[in-house]
Structures are given as C-alpha cells and as structure tokens.
Design a protein around this motif. Structure first.
Motif, PDB file in Angstrom:
ATOM      1  N   PRO A  37       9.423  14.387  -3.190  1.00 22.79           N
ATOM      2  CA  PRO A  37       8.916  13.212  -2.477  1.00 22.79           C
ATOM      3  C   PRO A  37       9.884  12.040  -2.583  1.00 22.79           C
ATOM      4  O   PRO A  37      10.795  12.029  -3.412  1.00 22.79           O
ATOM      5  N   LEU A  38       9.685  11.053  -1.735  1.00 21.54           N
ATOM      6  CA  LEU A  38      10.385   9.787  -1.883  1.00 21.54           C
ATOM      7  C   LEU A  38       9.668   8.976  -2.956  1.00 21.54           C
ATOM      8  O   LEU A  38       8.443   8.982  -3.047  1.00 21.54           O
ATOM      9  N   ILE A  39      10.447   8.285  -3.761  1.00 27.60           N
ATOM     10  CA  ILE A  39       9.878   7.472  -4.830  1.00 27.60           C
ATOM     11  C   ILE A  39       9.964   6.012  -4.421  1.00 27.60           C
ATOM     12  O   ILE A  39      11.044   5.500  -4.128  1.00 27.60           O
ATOM     13  N   ALA A  40       8.818   5.359  -4.380  1.00 25.43           N
ATOM     14  CA  ALA A  40       8.751   3.954  -3.985  1.00 25.43           C
ATOM     15  C   ALA A  40       8.134   3.150  -5.132  1.00 25.43           C
ATOM     16  O   ALA A  40       7.007   3.415  -5.559  1.00 25.43           O
ATOM     17  N   VAL A  41       8.865   2.173  -5.620  1.00 24.35           N
ATOM     18  CA  VAL A  41       8.411   1.341  -6.738  1.00 24.35           C
ATOM     19  C   VAL A  41       7.501   0.239  -6.212  1.00 24.35           C
ATOM     20  O   VAL A  41       7.792  -0.383  -5.184  1.00 24.35           O
TER      21      VAL A  41
ATOM     22  N   VAL B 240       2.660  -7.104 -10.883  1.00 23.37           N
ATOM     23  CA  VAL B 240       1.278  -6.834 -10.506  1.00 23.37           C
ATOM     24  C   VAL B 240       1.090  -5.344 -10.276  1.00 23.37           C
ATOM     25  O   VAL B 240       1.898  -4.702  -9.607  1.00 23.37           O
ATOM     26  N   THR B 241       0.014  -4.792 -10.812  1.00 28.78           N
ATOM     27  CA  THR B 241      -0.283  -3.367 -10.648  1.00 28.78           C
ATOM     28  C   THR B 241      -1.731  -3.203 -10.243  1.00 28.78           C
ATOM     29  O   THR B 241      -2.622  -3.363 -11.064  1.00 28.78           O
ATOM     30  N   PRO B 242      -1.997  -2.838  -9.026  1.00 27.57           N
ATOM     31  CA  PRO B 242      -1.085  -2.773  -7.875  1.00 27.57           C
ATOM     32  C   PRO B 242      -1.180  -4.051  -7.039  1.00 27.57           C
ATOM     33  O   PRO B 242      -2.116  -4.837  -7.238  1.00 27.57           O
ATOM     34  N   PRO B 243      -0.290  -4.271  -6.076  1.00 26.37           N
ATOM     35  CA  PRO B 243      -0.390  -5.445  -5.187  1.00 26.37           C
ATOM     36  C   PRO B 243      -1.428  -5.194  -4.096  1.00 26.37           C
ATOM     37  O   PRO B 243      -1.102  -4.867  -2.954  1.00 26.37           O
ATOM     38  N   TYR B 244      -2.696  -5.336  -4.453  1.00 27.15           N
ATOM     39  CA  TYR B 244      -3.809  -4.906  -3.595  1.00 27.15           C
ATOM     40  C   TYR B 244      -4.246  -6.029  -2.661  1.00 27.15           C
ATOM     41  O   TYR B 244      -4.407  -7.184  -3.094  1.00 27.15           O
TER      42      TYR B 244
ATOM     43  N   GLY C  38       5.243   2.616 -12.476  1.00 30.70           N
ATOM     44  CA  GLY C  38       4.966   1.820 -11.284  1.00 30.70           C
ATOM     45  C   GLY C  38       5.571   2.427 -10.033  1.00 30.70           C
ATOM     46  O   GLY C  38       6.179   1.704  -9.231  1.00 30.70           O
ATOM     47  N   GLU C  39       5.365   3.744  -9.848  1.00 28.44           N
ATOM     48  CA  GLU C  39       5.970   4.428  -8.718  1.00 28.44           C
ATOM     49  C   GLU C  39       4.914   5.193  -7.926  1.00 28.44           C
ATOM     50  O   GLU C  39       3.982   5.764  -8.497  1.00 28.44           O
ATOM     51  N   LEU C  40       5.109   5.207  -6.613  1.00 27.06           N
ATOM     52  CA  LEU C  40       4.322   6.049  -5.726  1.00 27.06           C
ATOM     53  C   LEU C  40       5.211   7.174  -5.221  1.00 27.06           C
ATOM     54  O   LEU C  40       6.380   6.962  -4.896  1.00 27.06           O
ATOM     55  N   GLN C  41       4.635   8.370  -5.143  1.00 29.91           N
ATOM     56  CA  GLN C  41       5.365   9.525  -4.618  1.00 29.91           C
ATOM     57  C   GLN C  41       4.896   9.752  -3.182  1.00 29.91           C
ATOM     58  O   GLN C  41       3.731  10.055  -2.951  1.00 29.91           O
ATOM     59  N   LEU C  42       5.813   9.595  -2.236  1.00 29.43           N
ATOM     60  CA  LEU C  42       5.471   9.649  -0.821  1.00 29.43           C
ATOM     61  C   LEU C  42       6.109  10.855  -0.147  1.00 29.43           C
ATOM     62  O   LEU C  42       7.291  11.149  -0.371  1.00 29.43           O
ATOM     63  N   LEU C  43       5.326  11.543   0.661  1.00 30.11           N
ATOM     64  CA  LEU C  43       5.836  12.617   1.512  1.00 30.11           C
ATOM     65  C   LEU C  43       5.805  12.113   2.953  1.00 30.11           C
ATOM     66  O   LEU C  43       4.749  11.725   3.455  1.00 30.11           O
ATOM     67  N   THR C  44       6.943  12.098   3.595  1.00 27.93           N
ATOM     68  CA  THR C  44       7.029  11.567   4.946  1.00 27.93           C
ATOM     69  C   THR C  44       8.188  12.224   5.688  1.00 27.93           C
ATOM     70  O   THR C  44       9.204  12.580   5.071  1.00 27.93           O
TER      71      THR C  44
ATOM     72  N   ILE D  21       7.330  -1.535  -2.397  1.00 28.53           N
ATOM     73  CA  ILE D  21       5.971  -1.583  -1.866  1.00 28.53           C
ATOM     74  C   ILE D  21       5.374  -2.926  -2.282  1.00 28.53           C
ATOM     75  O   ILE D  21       5.093  -3.164  -3.449  1.00 28.53           O
ATOM     76  N   HIS D  22       5.186  -3.814  -1.315  1.00 30.87           N
ATOM     77  CA  HIS D  22       4.728  -5.167  -1.624  1.00 30.87           C
ATOM     78  C   HIS D  22       3.231  -5.352  -1.423  1.00 30.87           C
ATOM     79  O   HIS D  22       2.681  -6.374  -1.839  1.00 30.87           O
ATOM     80  N   GLY D  23       2.576  -4.404  -0.770  1.00 29.78           N
ATOM     81  CA  GLY D  23       1.150  -4.542  -0.558  1.00 29.78           C
ATOM     82  C   GLY D  23       0.503  -3.208  -0.235  1.00 29.78           C
ATOM     83  O   GLY D  23       1.120  -2.338   0.380  1.00 29.78           O
ATOM     84  N   ILE D  24      -0.754  -3.042  -0.674  1.00 30.16           N
ATOM     85  CA  ILE D  24      -1.524  -1.825  -0.425  1.00 30.16           C
ATOM     86  C   ILE D  24      -2.914  -2.242   0.028  1.00 30.16           C
ATOM     87  O   ILE D  24      -3.538  -3.124  -0.576  1.00 30.16           O
ATOM     88  N   THR D  25      -3.393  -1.619   1.097  1.00 32.15           N
ATOM     89  CA  THR D  25      -4.725  -1.958   1.579  1.00 32.15           C
ATOM     90  C   THR D  25      -5.409  -0.721   2.137  1.00 32.15           C
ATOM     91  O   THR D  25      -4.750   0.258   2.506  1.00 32.15           O
TER      92      THR D  25
END
Length: 688
Positions: A491-495, A555-559, A593-599, A503-507
C-alpha cells in the motif's frame, strides 16, 4: 409377465424442469471448464521508488480482511423458459447471419490476424476482446463508422449486449475519394487481432464474474485459433443478447450528429433501464466518426451507474475516440476533465450537493468552449424522474441550458413540467430500449443486476494499472492487473500526524462520531482523495482545521465532524475541492501515525498535487466495498477445507470480520463475535 433382473434399474419419470437441468448439465460438461484460481506462484511485486517520496509503498505482512461475507458458491446459469412455460433450451438462436466459407474468412499464421469479408446485410457478432481494422469499405459497430485504415479496440463480455459488426455507408467526417474495390462481391473487408486488457482474469478476484468472457453454449461458432481472445458467434443455444437499437433512434441520432447548430448540448432523460447510457454511447460514437468533430464532451450525472468512473462520482470527460466497451472497462480511455465524489449512488441523499457539483462541471465545460474548443456536450442523467427527481431534472435543465432534450420511454409528462417554454429547446421523444429486442433484452439472458455491475466496476477500478503522472505515450486503452490480490500489493503510506503529515483532514459524510472512533469507521472502507489548496483560507474544511487544531501537527486524528456543516456542500464545496480519485484504507498504524492506502493512482500523481500546494482530505461516503477486494476468496476457501478436515483453520481464523457457511454450520471468527440486537421496533410496539 416379465421379471426384473437384479442388475436392472427402474428409472423414475423426469419432469420438464428436471429434464431441462439434465440437458444443461450435459451441455455444460461439453464446454471448457473454468478455473478462477490457477495454481502457481504470482509474479513478484514491483518495488517502489528507492528515494523516499512523500507517499511511498510499503510491504505489509498478512492479509487484511475486515468485511463480513459468505463463502462464494458457483452460480449456475439461468434457465430459459418461453412465455408459455415450455422449454426451448435446445433451439439454437441466430446471433450472426454471416456464413463462414474459405473465401470470406481466413487466418494469417504470420500476422496472427483473422480476415473477414462481409456483404451488405450480413452481421458479425463477437464476444471477447479484439482490435478490428478496416482493410477496405466501411463497417459500423455501436454507432461508430470506420472507414478504410481505421481501427478500434473492442471489449465485449456477456455482461452487456454484444455489439454487431456490419457494413456501413461512407461517413461524412472525412472527404476522400472512393477507392476502387478489389473484391467486387464484398462490401467490407476487415481484420481481427487479439488484445489483452487484463480483464479476462477478473474471475481470479471475484468468481461471480468468472464466466463473462466464456462464449455461451453454442451450436455454431466461427472457427478460430485457441489463442484468440475473442469468439465470433453464429448461433447459440443459451440466450445471447445482441445490441440493436429501436428504429426510432437512428433518425434522431443522425439529426443530433449533424454539423448544423454546433456545438449542441444534448440532455438525455428517462426512467430506469430505458437505455439512456446506450443512447449516449451510440450518439457519442456517431459524433466522433460521422461528423466533423474531433472531440466530444460527456457529462455523466448518474452516480449509480456511471459510464466512465466508479460509482458515487459525477464527472466531465473529453473523449476523442469511439468507446466500445462496458462501463467497467473504460478506465483510462477518456480524459477526465473534472470529477466530484458525491458519496452516494443516488442524488436523493444530498440533492443540494449533487446540484452544486453538476453546476461546477457545467462551468468547467463552458470554460473549455470559451477557450475555443467546439465540443458537443452529451449529458447523461440518472433514472429518477418522479417526485424530487423531477425537480432535480428541472434544476439541471436550467443549469445545462441544453439545445436538445432526448426523452426515452414514457416521459411526456416530464417534458411538459421540466422544459421551459419559448427557450427554443428541441424535444425528441423516443421509445425505450428493452421493448422487444431493442438492446438484446432476451428473457432469461441477464444474469447481473445493477448492484452486481457496480461491484464489478469498483473491482475493476482498483485493479487498473497505475499510470505514471506525465506519461504521454498516447495510449488510451484500458489496462488491468488481476494477478495479485489487493491485500498482497504494497500500500501507499500516508502520514497523518507530525511535521511530515500529508493527510490533513478525515471526515465521514452524514455522520458525526467520537474522534476516538474515527478509525473504526474508516478502516477497510472506500474513501475519496480530496485535494484542497493549502492557502485557500475560505475553504470550510481548511478553516475548521485551523480554528480547532491550529498549528498542532501531532493531532491524532485530524477529524472533521461532518454533522457540524450544512451538508457536504458546506464542508467540501465543489468550487474549491478537487477529487483526485478513490482509495481503500487497508489499515492504520496509530503508533507511527500512518494510514495504509490502496489506490490505482500512482504515488507520483499524488505527490504532484502536494508539490503544487494542495492538502489531502480523506472523505468516506457510502461507497459499497466489495468483499472480494479485501478478502482473497481462494485462501479463504482453502482455510475452510483445512478447518473441516485437519482442524488447521487456515485463512478462516485470520479473518476477524468474516463468517462462513460450512456444511450448514456458520464458522469463522465473525460468526463468534457477531451479535444481533433486537431492540429496534415500531413506535406502536414500544411500551410507555
């Protein structure tokens, strides 16, 4: 009186249904067996770049399977019964009226090409993947008219009606002298060459679609080489849908593709399953090959069954070549001018955001026209034409300002209500496809529902081969890779925290959950990758992040709670938000503080946005996650057998969210941990 011997057997009489099933089994036994799980090791994973990009690939050990499902089972083909209830499975149906001879059909062992010669009135239907090149004369296929030296790639599985190749008159697009015909008795000569997009291996990932490339149980096919990726079909025992359009369509398509009043804006409306996408595709191909236009703009406003994107997306495309392929096979064949992820398969969930996204795409089209591009616009809409759907159509008409409106089916009342008077809008009322044999809608032939096709479209999207940003090799052919399961791909690793975060925001749309539960709601789901300029201080999401978190990078996570905004348009306005694509959250490493993304997006493409000053926001809607994307069913089935036979458990015990039906017993970790609460009841049943 005769006596029954010991070795004689009394056969019970067979019902008509049992006889039909027996006949199907006999025919299926003669067909080539299918194996969606070939043995052998998969090719090695291509390593990522050695330099440390902002986003990078990373090997993650162990598959991730965070979904609930059932063990896959082979789905038998549907039986065919005529309207009177009688069995007609043994009656061959004519698919092509071409009659193969040594003179009109040949194969070149050096070029590996098949040559076919047609007379006017003959039809030639092919299933599979192939490139057709015209040697002399003119042919038509799915509205596209191909002249001498022209060629086109075709993808034709059994999920849709198969396109028909036949002789066609000379197109109006290129004025060339008519060449002297070498073969006086044939009106068109063309060659066929095998092509491979990779889609023929989709059954390795999802067995539901394993046989979409297999020809039907046939009585006659055109003889070809075993290595060919296509099969010309003459007659078939099983129902085989063939693409033909209603008679009323052709005059309207001819009128709309004329060069008068160009460029036009053509708006297509109609209920569900009336042929809107078929009409739009047929018109698109006619415009590109039988008029003076070198490109056409296609605005897709149907998030449930889009033509060129995965579900839940509205998009504007610039198309320069005819498209003869189903929706799941079109990725990479068009230029995506702009797209918006609305998060739902219907506009009813957030109609205000749907309209704002549509308006933004129309503005983008008008910018192209203002820059001097003469692009006819085709607008495809969803099948919601009652109630609020009719009101949305009226709003879209006002936004798009079409020159022509095409209505399919019973839409007289819709026309009277949504079309403005005195605006000079031309109206075209046409019969719906599906009546009679319009688009090959033979009873018993359709095996897949719209929901099935959405799953296939999503699976194909995530298995398309990534293209490096800036790659200008000129190839617009789709390309897919099903050799490895997604869980076996780095996967791609996004901090998402610290100074290096990207990754500056998650919603999550239409909800507001506690921040400490955000990853529970995000893990193993499909998210859209939104891009917002970091200096856009007026963007609601950027303003919220700065107001709440300030410069706190840890911040964990930037929600961003979506329920604090006035719908999605208040959170992610269409005017200032770019949808780069979709990704799957494969896993979360909270320690680092990493997300594993498949894209399918290449890391260079995403990093290009970051270098241009964009920030990434991940947005989860209600995109359906096909279970086969997060679960390698081959490993799961092997584990299931191990559990029954040796008690080893195999892959089953490693799947926390899945359960399996094994011999009438529900097994797997999901079966043990899944609990059902029955405290939801109607208001009248509640005790007061």
């Amino acid at each position: 009186m005769s006596k029954r011997t010991s070795d004689s057997k009394v056969k019970a009489p067979l019902s008509a249904l049992a006889a039909r099933r027996l006949r199907q089994q006999q025919l299926a036994a003669q067909a080539e067996p299918s194996n969606p799980t070939p043995n052998g090791d998969s090719p090695s994973i291509t390593p990522g770049a050695e330099a440390a990009p902002v986003l990078h690939s990373k090997d993650i050990s162990g598959p991730s399977t965070p979904l609930k499902s059932r063990s896959p089972s082979a789905i038998p083909p549907k039986e065919t019964i005529d309207s009177a209830g009688d069995t007609d499975i043994d009656i061959p149906r004519q698919v092509s009226n071409f009659v193969q001879t040594e003179e009109n059909h040949g194969y070149d062992t050096q070029t590996l090409e098949t040559t076919v010669k047609l007379r006017r009135g003959e039809t030639f239907v092919i299933q599979g993947e192939y490139r057709v090149s015209v040697i002399s004369g003119n042919i038509s296929i799915y509205g596209a008219i191909l002249e001498t030296s022209a060629s086109i790639d075709v993808i034709a599985p059994s999920t849709q009606a198969l396109p028909v190749i036949e002789c066609a008159p000379k197109s109006k697009k290129r004025k060339v002298e008519k060449p002297a015909r070498k073969d006086g008795e044939y009106d068109a000569i063309f060659s066929l060459h095998s092509t491979q997009s990779g889609l023929n291996d989709v059954g390795r990932i999802c067995p539901r679609f394993d046989r979409i490339w297999k020809p039907p149980l046939t009585s006659t096919v055109v003889k070809s080489k075993a290595a060919d990726s296509f099969t010309p079909i003459l007659t078939a025992i099983q129902p085989t849908p063939v693409l033909t359009i209603p008679p009323s369509w052709q005059p309207t398509i001819t009128t709309l593709s004329s060069t008068k009043q160009s460029p036009k804006s053509i708006f297509i409306i109609g209920g569900k399953s009336v042929g809107k996408s078929t009409f739009g595709r047929y018109l698109l191909n006619t415009l590109l090959t039988n008029s003076q236009q070198s490109a056409v703009a296609y605005l897709d406003l149907d998030p449930g069954q889009p033509s060129f994107t995965p579900p839940c997306i509205l998009s504007l495309h610039k198309i320069t070549s005819p498209v003869v392929a189903p929706s799941f096979a079109t990725f990479g064949s068009t230029e995506v001018v702009r797209q918006h992820h609305v998060g739902y398969i219907s506009p009813r969930e957030d109609p205000k955001y749907y309209l704002r996204c549509a308006a933004d795409l129309v503005r983008e089209y008008r910018r192209l026209v203002e820059q001097g591009e003469k692009l006819t616009l085709i607008v495809n809409t969803c099948g919601w034409i009652k109630g609020m759907g009719r009101e949305l159509l009226q709003e879209l008409i006002a936004v798009c300002e079409p020159t022509d409106v095409v209505g399919l089916g019973e839409v007289d009342g819709v026309f009277a209500e949504i079309l403005p008077e005195g605006k000079g809008v031309k109206r075209h009322l046409l019969e719906a496809a599906g009546t009679g044999n319009a688009v090959g809608n033979i009873p018993g032939s359709q095996q897949f529902t719209p929901a099935d096709l959405r799953i296939l479209q999503t699976i194909a999207y995530f298995h398309q081969r990534s293209k490096v940003s800036g790659d200008s090799n000129g190839s617009s052919s789709p390309s897919f890779d099903f050799e490895k399961h997604l869980t076996a791909i780095p996967p791609l690793i996004a901090v998402y925290k610290g100074a290096a975060k990207v990754i500056h925001g998650i919603t999550i749309l239409d909800t507001g959950i506690a921040p400490d539960l955000i990853f529970t709601g995000l893990n193993a789901t499909i998210v859209s990758v939104k891009m917002v300029k970091k200096d856009d201080r007026e963007h609601p999401a950027i303003r919220y992040l700065e107001d709440v978190y300030g410069e706190n990078n840890d911040v964990t996570p930037p929600y961003i709670p979506a329920n604090q905004f006035d719908g999605t348009s208040g959170l992610l306005p269409a005017e200032g938000t770019v949808t780069a694509g979709l990704a799957i959250v494969r896993g979360v490493d909270e320690g680092n503080g990493e997300l594993q993304l498949l894209t399918p997006m290449h890391e260079d493409e995403i990093n290009g946005y970051l270098e241009d000053g964009y920030r990434i926001l991940l947005c989860r809607g209600r995109d359906e996650m096909p279970v086969y994307l997060m679960w390698d069913w081959r490993d799961g089935r092997a584990g299931q057998k191990g559990r029954r036979g040796t008690g080893s458990g195999g892959g089953v015990d490693k799947m926390p969210y899945l359960d399996f039906v094994d011999g009438g017993e529900v097994t797997g970790k999901g079966a043990k941990e899944w609990k059902v609460r029955r405290n939801i009841m109607r208001r009248g049943q509640q005790r007061r």
